[in-house]
Scaffold this motif. Sequence first.
Motif, PDB file in Angstrom:
ATOM      1  N   VAL A 175       0.854  -1.183   0.000  1.00 30.22           N
ATOM      2  CA  VAL A 175       0.000   0.000   0.000  1.00 30.22           C
ATOM      3  C   VAL A 175       0.892   1.235   0.000  1.00 30.22           C
TER       4      VAL A 175
ATOM      5  N   ALA B  68      -3.349   0.362  -3.491  1.00 29.59           N
ATOM      6  CA  ALA B  68      -2.851  -0.989  -3.204  1.00 29.59           C
ATOM      7  C   ALA B  68      -2.300  -1.551  -4.510  1.00 29.59           C
TER       8      ALA B  68
ATOM      9  N   LEU C 208      -7.679   3.028  -3.151  1.00 31.41           N
ATOM     10  CA  LEU C 208      -8.306   2.831  -1.854  1.00 31.41           C
ATOM     11  C   LEU C 208      -9.109   4.068  -1.477  1.00 31.41           C
TER      12      LEU C 208
ATOM     13  N   ALA D  70      -3.570  -3.828   3.651  1.00 28.91           N
ATOM     14  CA  ALA D  70      -3.883  -4.853   2.652  1.00 28.91           C
ATOM     15  C   ALA D  70      -2.924  -6.013   2.805  1.00 28.91           C
TER      16      ALA D  70
ATOM     17  N   ILE E 154      -8.501  -6.181   2.130  1.00 28.65           N
ATOM     18  CA  ILE E 154      -8.203  -4.779   2.396  1.00 28.65           C
ATOM     19  C   ILE E 154      -9.079  -4.333   3.553  1.00 28.65           C
TER      20      ILE E 154
END
Length: 81
Positions: A39, A44, A61, A68, A77
Amino acid sequence: MTLKHITERDDVFARSYEYEDGEVLAADLGVAGNASVDVLDDTAIVVFEGEDGPEQVEFQLPEEGAEAFITNGVLTIEVGL
């Protein structure tokens, strides 16, 4: 790709769970073998071995601070937990 795109795809089994203090998304990406996720800020990045060599998929995200991880091809996640 956003988290909403994952849950709308027919070729990926994904579930989203909302809790009072956050949200969890689990998606079976169907990748076998080596796969990793990192991340960076609000993205991600999933790297896995595809049919033609290494492949990379990026997911936007909803906010920074998400965690994650990937286990046995299932991307999880966690946001806000």
